[in-house]
Design an enzyme around this catalytic site. Structure first.
Site, short mmCIF file in Angstrom:
data_model
loop_
_atom_site.label_atom_id
_atom_site.label_comp_id
_atom_site.label_asym_id
_atom_site.label_seq_id
_atom_site.Cartn_x
_atom_site.Cartn_y
_atom_site.Cartn_z
N SER A 140 0.87 -1.18 0.00
CA SER A 140 0.00 0.00 0.00
C SER A 140 0.90 1.23 0.00
O SER A 140 2.10 1.11 0.26
CB SER A 140 -0.84 -0.02 1.28
OG SER A 140 -1.49 1.23 1.49
N TYR A 153 -1.97 -1.63 10.28
CA TYR A 153 -1.93 -1.70 8.81
C TYR A 153 -0.55 -1.26 8.31
O TYR A 153 0.04 -1.90 7.44
CB TYR A 153 -3.03 -0.81 8.26
CG TYR A 153 -3.36 -1.00 6.79
CD1 TYR A 153 -4.24 -2.00 6.38
CD2 TYR A 153 -2.82 -0.17 5.81
CE1 TYR A 153 -4.57 -2.16 5.03
CE2 TYR A 153 -3.14 -0.32 4.47
CZ TYR A 153 -4.02 -1.31 4.09
OH TYR A 153 -4.34 -1.46 2.75
N1 LIG Z 1 -8.61 0.10 -1.62
C1 LIG Z 1 -7.53 0.78 -1.36
O1 LIG Z 1 -7.55 2.03 -1.32
C2 LIG Z 1 -6.22 0.08 -1.10
C3 LIG Z 1 -5.06 0.87 -1.00
C4 LIG Z 1 -3.86 0.24 -0.76
C5 LIG Z 1 -3.79 -1.14 -0.63
N2 LIG Z 1 -4.93 -1.89 -0.73
C6 LIG Z 1 -4.81 -3.34 -0.59
O2 LIG Z 1 -5.39 -3.97 -1.71
C7 LIG Z 1 -5.78 -5.29 -1.35
C8 LIG Z 1 -7.19 -5.55 -1.85
O3 LIG Z 1 -8.10 -4.73 -1.12
P1 LIG Z 1 -9.40 -4.05 -1.76
O4 LIG Z 1 -9.22 -2.61 -1.64
O5 LIG Z 1 -9.72 -4.66 -3.07
O6 LIG Z 1 -10.48 -4.47 -0.63
P2 LIG Z 1 -11.82 -5.32 -0.68
O7 LIG Z 1 -12.33 -5.31 0.72
O8 LIG Z 1 -12.72 -4.83 -1.76
O9 LIG Z 1 -11.30 -6.78 -1.07
C9 LIG Z 1 -10.51 -7.56 -0.20
C10 LIG Z 1 -10.87 -9.02 -0.38
O10 LIG Z 1 -10.05 -9.80 0.53
C11 LIG Z 1 -10.90 -10.81 1.07
N3 LIG Z 1 -10.39 -11.31 2.34
C12 LIG Z 1 -10.46 -10.71 3.56
N4 LIG Z 1 -9.94 -11.51 4.50
C13 LIG Z 1 -9.52 -12.64 3.88
C14 LIG Z 1 -8.90 -13.82 4.32
N5 LIG Z 1 -8.63 -14.03 5.63
N6 LIG Z 1 -8.59 -14.77 3.40
C15 LIG Z 1 -8.89 -14.58 2.10
N7 LIG Z 1 -9.50 -13.50 1.62
C16 LIG Z 1 -9.80 -12.53 2.50
C17 LIG Z 1 -12.24 -10.14 1.24
O11 LIG Z 1 -13.30 -11.09 1.39
C18 LIG Z 1 -12.33 -9.33 -0.03
O12 LIG Z 1 -12.94 -10.06 -1.08
C19 LIG Z 1 -5.62 -5.39 0.17
O13 LIG Z 1 -4.41 -6.03 0.47
C20 LIG Z 1 -5.56 -3.92 0.59
O14 LIG Z 1 -4.86 -3.76 1.80
C21 LIG Z 1 -6.14 -1.30 -0.96
#
Ligand SMILES: NC(=O)c1ccc[n+]([C@@H]2O[C@H](COP(=O)([O-])OP(=O)(O)OC[C@H]3O[C@@H](n4cnc5c(N)ncnc54)[C@H](O)[C@@H]3O)[C@@H](O)[C@H]2O)c1
Length: 272
Positions: A140, A153
């Site tokens: 991130s 985080y």
């Molecule tokens: N959205 C943002 O702004 C952002 C920014 C930086 C990093 N990220 C990272 O991107 C990645 C994806 O996140 P996103 O934004 O698409 O969020 P999201 O919540 O839309 O998707 C995350 C997915 O991970 C799944 N998940 C949660 N716990 C789990 C587990 N124990 N085992 C397997 N699957 C699990 C959830 O069910 C969900 O489908 C994450 O690692 C997040 O930290 C997101």
């Protein structure tokens, strides 16, 4: 030379929503066979329903080491190997370090840190055996700089970056890449699904934080997936996702000790 994804086997965790779902669709459009995992079986099925290449789905908790290794065995059994492994599953907790409970801290580390370690180590032997492929770990911008109420985080995402950069160096004489990905704000469910106790301004209103995030996060999951897949094809060591990530990375590098003042002011101004 660009890494050709056509016919390759791509593994994506957290594929039931957000960036993971968009990555699955993008990689399918490149001709990849897919192995998709998520703890949310319904979300995973929705993702798979929109894909017309060969796809294996697995309900999986990435924090469960034995289950991740069993998933790697299932992928090998079905497809023979894996080429691109995207450790994407992630969750968020919003709480100050002083008040952060160990239960929340361990829940987050189990998924955001150990999940990445499990996915990397379970699949790496296949990539090394064929001397080809990429481990793509989703960190991130919070793996580049710290943010109040994001101690757990930040700890996990900085750790993912360190782990992935170390792997990249260890793999320098191979054709296996290790790519760390640093998204800025991406419009997904991450904040809606977060455990919010208090936010960076001291507010205890989870809905207000989720609404503000939806307003401020400018990049769509589809655009994020496009940038990440482009990074895989180009074999980039580090991928910044979104113009906000590019800007914040610059600010952190220009002012490694005092970036927080500038970033907090910027966030105040944008949230008005
Ligand atoms: N959205 C943002 O702004 C952002 C920014 C930086 C990093 N990220 C990272 O991107 C990645 C994806 O996140 P996103 O934004 O698409 O969020 P999201 O919540 O839309 O998707 C995350 C997915 O991970 C799944 N998940 C949660 N716990 C789990 C587990 N124990 N085992 C397997 N699957 C699990 C959830 O069910 C969900 O489908 C994450 O690692 C997040 O930290 C997101």
């Amino acid at each position: 030379m660009a890494y050709a994804l056509e016919g390759k086997v791509a593994v994506v965790t957290g594929a039931g929503s957000g960036i993971g779902r968009a990555l699955a669709h993008n990689l399918a459009s490149k001709g990849c066979k897919l192995a998709l995992a998520d703890i949310d079986a319904a979300g995973l099925q929705e993702t798979a329903a929109g894909i017309d290449t060969e796809v294996l789905t697995q309900k999986l908790d990435v924090a469960d080491r034995a289950a991740v290794y069993a998933f790697a065995d299932a992928v090998k059994g079905r497809f023979g190997t894996a080429h691109v492994v995207v450790n994407n599953a992630g969750v968020a907790v919003s709480q100050t370090i002083a008040d952060l409970g160990y239960q929340d801290f361990e829940w987050l580390m189990g998924i955001n840190f150990w999940g990445v370690v499990h996915g990397t180590k379970a699949f790496l032997p296949m990539l090394l055996a064929q001397d080809e492929g990429a481990v793509v770990n989703i960190s991130s911008v919070f793996g580049l700089f710290a943010w109040p109420a994001q101690g757990a985080y930040n700890a996990a995402k900085f750790a993912v970056r360190g782990f992935t950069e170390c792997l990249r160096i260890e793999l320098r004489d191979t054709d296996v890449k290790a790519i760390s990905v640093h998204p800025g704000g991406i419009k997904t469910n991450i904040v809606r699904n977060a455990r919010v106790h208090v936010d960076h301004r001291g507010r205890r209103d989870a809905k207000a934080l989720a609404d503000e995030f939806q307003r401020l996060a400018r990049t769509t999951p589809e655009k994020a997936a496009q940038i990440i897949v482009d990074g895989i094809e180009r074999g980039r060591p580090r991928v910044l996702v979104g113009p906000d990530a590019v800007l914040m990375d610059k600010i952190q590098r220009l002012m490694p000790e005092s970036y927080s003042g500038v970033l907090l002011k910027l966030s105040e101004r944008l949230s008005k």
